[in-house]
Every structure is written in C-alpha cells, then in structure tokens.
Design an enzyme around this catalytic site. Structure first.
Site, PDB file in Angstrom:
ATOM      1  N   SER A 123      -4.190  -7.905   1.918  1.00  0.00           N
ATOM      2  CA  SER A 123      -2.858  -7.346   2.079  1.00  0.00           C
ATOM      3  C   SER A 123      -2.706  -6.138   1.164  1.00  0.00           C
ATOM      4  O   SER A 123      -3.190  -6.140   0.038  1.00  0.00           O
ATOM      5  CB  SER A 123      -1.794  -8.389   1.751  1.00  0.00           C
ATOM      6  OG  SER A 123      -0.493  -7.861   1.914  1.00  0.00           O
ATOM      7  N   LYS A 175      -3.725 -16.138   4.194  1.00  0.00           N
ATOM      8  CA  LYS A 175      -3.198 -14.849   4.665  1.00  0.00           C
ATOM      9  C   LYS A 175      -2.318 -15.035   5.891  1.00  0.00           C
ATOM     10  O   LYS A 175      -1.301 -14.332   6.064  1.00  0.00           O
ATOM     11  CB  LYS A 175      -4.361 -13.906   5.002  1.00  0.00           C
ATOM     12  CG  LYS A 175      -3.948 -12.524   5.550  1.00  0.00           C
ATOM     13  CD  LYS A 175      -3.037 -11.772   4.602  1.00  0.00           C
ATOM     14  CE  LYS A 175      -2.983 -10.279   4.895  1.00  0.00           C
ATOM     15  NZ  LYS A 175      -2.573  -9.913   6.228  1.00  0.00           N
ATOM     16  N   HIS A 178       0.932 -16.199   4.570  1.00  0.00           N
ATOM     17  CA  HIS A 178       1.493 -15.036   3.869  1.00  0.00           C
ATOM     18  C   HIS A 178       2.222 -14.130   4.847  1.00  0.00           C
ATOM     19  O   HIS A 178       3.358 -13.694   4.606  1.00  0.00           O
ATOM     20  CB  HIS A 178       0.352 -14.276   3.182  1.00  0.00           C
ATOM     21  CG  HIS A 178       0.662 -12.867   2.768  1.00  0.00           C
ATOM     22  ND1 HIS A 178       0.698 -11.810   3.662  1.00  0.00           N
ATOM     23  CD2 HIS A 178       0.936 -12.331   1.554  1.00  0.00           C
ATOM     24  CE1 HIS A 178       0.979 -10.695   3.020  1.00  0.00           C
ATOM     25  NE2 HIS A 178       1.124 -10.981   1.748  1.00  0.00           N
ATOM     26  N   ASN A 179       1.604 -13.856   5.990  1.00  0.00           N
ATOM     27  CA  ASN A 179       2.226 -12.970   6.967  1.00  0.00           C
ATOM     28  C   ASN A 179       3.414 -13.627   7.659  1.00  0.00           C
ATOM     29  O   ASN A 179       4.372 -12.957   8.027  1.00  0.00           O
ATOM     30  CB  ASN A 179       1.191 -12.508   7.994  1.00  0.00           C
ATOM     31  CG  ASN A 179       0.309 -11.406   7.445  1.00  0.00           C
ATOM     32  OD1 ASN A 179       0.115 -11.311   6.236  1.00  0.00           O
ATOM     33  ND2 ASN A 179      -0.234 -10.579   8.315  1.00  0.00           N
ATOM     34  N   GLU A 182       6.162 -13.119   5.338  1.00  0.00           N
ATOM     35  CA  GLU A 182       6.534 -11.699   5.432  1.00  0.00           C
ATOM     36  C   GLU A 182       7.489 -11.462   6.605  1.00  0.00           C
ATOM     37  O   GLU A 182       8.475 -10.721   6.482  1.00  0.00           O
ATOM     38  CB  GLU A 182       5.265 -10.866   5.599  1.00  0.00           C
ATOM     39  CG  GLU A 182       5.469  -9.378   5.764  1.00  0.00           C
ATOM     40  CD  GLU A 182       4.156  -8.680   6.038  1.00  0.00           C
ATOM     41  OE1 GLU A 182       4.033  -8.053   7.118  1.00  0.00           O
ATOM     42  OE2 GLU A 182       3.234  -8.770   5.198  1.00  0.00           O
TER      43      GLU A 182
END
Length: 312
Positions: A123, A175, A178-179, A182
């Site tokens: 990221s 990840k 994480h997204n 987001e």
C-alpha cells in the site's frame, strides 16, 4: 542488495527508484520495454532488461524477483514463466493484489518446484516514492529476513510500516482486509462532507477549511483526509470529477470472506454497494421505491415530461 523488478506501472517504477536511491541494484523489466530503458537512464543503480530471461540472467544467485503486474492471469502467467528460468532456492515475490486463495495455490506449485514464494500486500500508491510503502508480508520467516534490506528501504522507516504478518498467503489476506477498511473510511468521509455541503449556504461553510481544521488534532485525522483536503483546495465543487467509483476487487473479497466466516461487516459491505450505486445514472430501484411510496402513502413523486410532480 540486488533484486529484479517486473512491472513498471504506477507503483513499480517508483519502487525501483526508491530502492536504487538507497543503494540497491535493481534490474527492471516491463512489457513496454521503453519504460525500462528510460528508467535505467534516469536512475543510477537501475539496469534495464529487454526480456524476462535477460532479467534473470543479470541477477546473482540466490535471485529475488519482485512481480508488480496486475493480479490474476497476468501475475499467474509471469510467475509460471519465471519458474522455467529461475534456479532452486530463488525467491519470487508477488507484490500485487492477488486473492489470497490464489496465492496459496501458486505458492504450493512454486515451492513444489524448489522455489520460495513471498506475498507482499503493498500500500502506498503514487505517494510511495516519497512517503514509503506499507508492506504486509507473508512467507517463510528465514526468506523474509533474507529480503529484509529491501523491505526496510521500501517502508516508511527501517523499523516501521512493514512486517511479516504470517505464513504464506497472510500478506495478501491482510492487504485484502486493509482495503476493505479503506472502502469504509472513504465512504464515511464522503458522506460526512455531503452532509456539510447540504448546509454550506446556510452557514457559509468552506469545505476545504473544514478539512484543514480536521487534519490536525482531530480523532478523524488521517492520510485520506489529507488527500481530501488537497482535492477540495483545487476544486471545492469537484466540477471536473464524475461521481463514478470503481472497485479493484479487494472490498468484494473482504465482504465475501466475512460472509463465509459469519462475521458482520456492515460498514465495509455498504461502502462496497455504494460504489455500485455510483455507476448507475438512474436506478430502477429508486424509481420503484418512489412508486411504492406513491401507492401506499400518496407521497408526491417526480415524473418525466411537463408534469414534474404526481400525487395520488
């Protein structure tokens, strides 16, 4: 340290630059070979390869090749091709947004041929060259430690912003989540500023000023808010931006994973669905909702043509 890097898109090229500027020797390849040759001319420490085979030949054993091409078939084809060129003990690093289940499958195939496979959720976007990249790493601990100099350079600091989060597949799994987070954060900011905008005239609100106030000391300060403030400073009404929001897949994967696990993620799921809504100029569902309100309650609805309102 010497490393090969395949894929010089928005992130790959800047990763090569950041590595070279910290003293690493980087051999780069891109399908559009001009990008590789131009980068080699620009950056001391970067060497261009015109083919993947040439890239492999320019690396010293044990080799490490970082793949930064689109997830899916492109990554799969590149990894499969590398296994025909590399030697036992070499490392393939997948730095893209591959689905973790695909990572697990590929890693099993690669390790069966005598290679190491490391998955790195990366990221940082276009700001990574200056700010560094957040690196979520999955793989064998010994191999990750071997690559430590590379991770320390790419991260925001030698001891922050990166880490081995678990075994193979963990990097891409983390990840993915994480997204998903987001997505939710972006939707919350967007909705909040939409509410502010609705009262802008009554209170004389300056949305850019509000963003700047929130950036410092507020519990909702973040890099996303910094970027929002930058955007509002250039075009407060966002006149040149179309309200069409794509999704690159990770939000969907997070929501589906949560369903499989029986974990409630209403914010992430709703933010994903709102991206779908943004792509519809006029939703049939909204028309049907208005029709139902007309039918059961006699509420006014807007209609096409000369008659702008209809009341039952």
């Amino acid at each position: 340290m010497q490393i090969g890097l395949i894929g010089l898109g928005r992130m790959g090229a800047n990763m090569a630059r950041r590595l070279a500027r910290d003293g690493h020797r980087v051999v780069v390849y891109n399908r559009t070979t001009a990008k590789a040759t131009e980068l080699a001319k620009e950056e001391k420490g970067v060497t261009a390869a015109l083919t993947v085979k040439e890239l492999v030949s320019k690396l010293e054993r044990p080799r490490a090749v970082w793949v930064m091409v689109p997830a899916g078939k492109a990554t799969g084809d590149m990894v499969e091709g590398l296994t025909r060129l590399l030697s036992r003990g070499d490392v393939i690093i997948d730095g893209g947004n591959s689905h973790y289940t695909e990572t697990l499958r590929t890693a099993k195939e690669v390790s069966g041929k005598g290679f190491h496979y490391v998955d790195v959720g990366t990221s940082g976007g276009i700001w990574g060259l200056k700010e560094g990249y957040s690196l979520m790493i999955g793989g064998e601990e010994e191999v990750v430690q071997r690559l430590r100099p590379v991770f320390e350079t790419l991260a925001p600091g030698r001891s922050k912003g990166w880490g081995r989060v678990g075994t193979t597949g963990a990097g891409h799994y983390v990840k993915m989540v994480h997204n998903g987070i987001e997505y939710g954060m972006m939707e919350a900011y967007a909705e909040g500023f939409e509410v502010l905008r609705a009262k802008r005239e009554q209170f004389g609100l300056d949305l850019h000023q509000v963003a700047e106030v929130w950036r410092f000391g507020s519990v909702i300060r973040s890099w996303l808010l910094d970027l929002t403030a930058d955007a509002l400073s250039l075009d407060p009404d966002l006149k040149d931006i179309e309200g069409y929001v794509e999704d690159s897949g990770e939000g969907r994967w997070t929501a589906l994973e949560a369903i499989d696990l029986g974990v409630a993620v209403p914010i992430i799921a709703t933010s994903l669905f709102m991206r779908f809504v943004s792509r519809q100029d006029e939703r049939y569902a909204d028309k049907l909702l208005a029709s139902m309100r007309l039918e059961f309650g006699g509420h006014a609805v807007k209609t096409e043509g000369p008659a702008k309102m209809k009341v039952k």
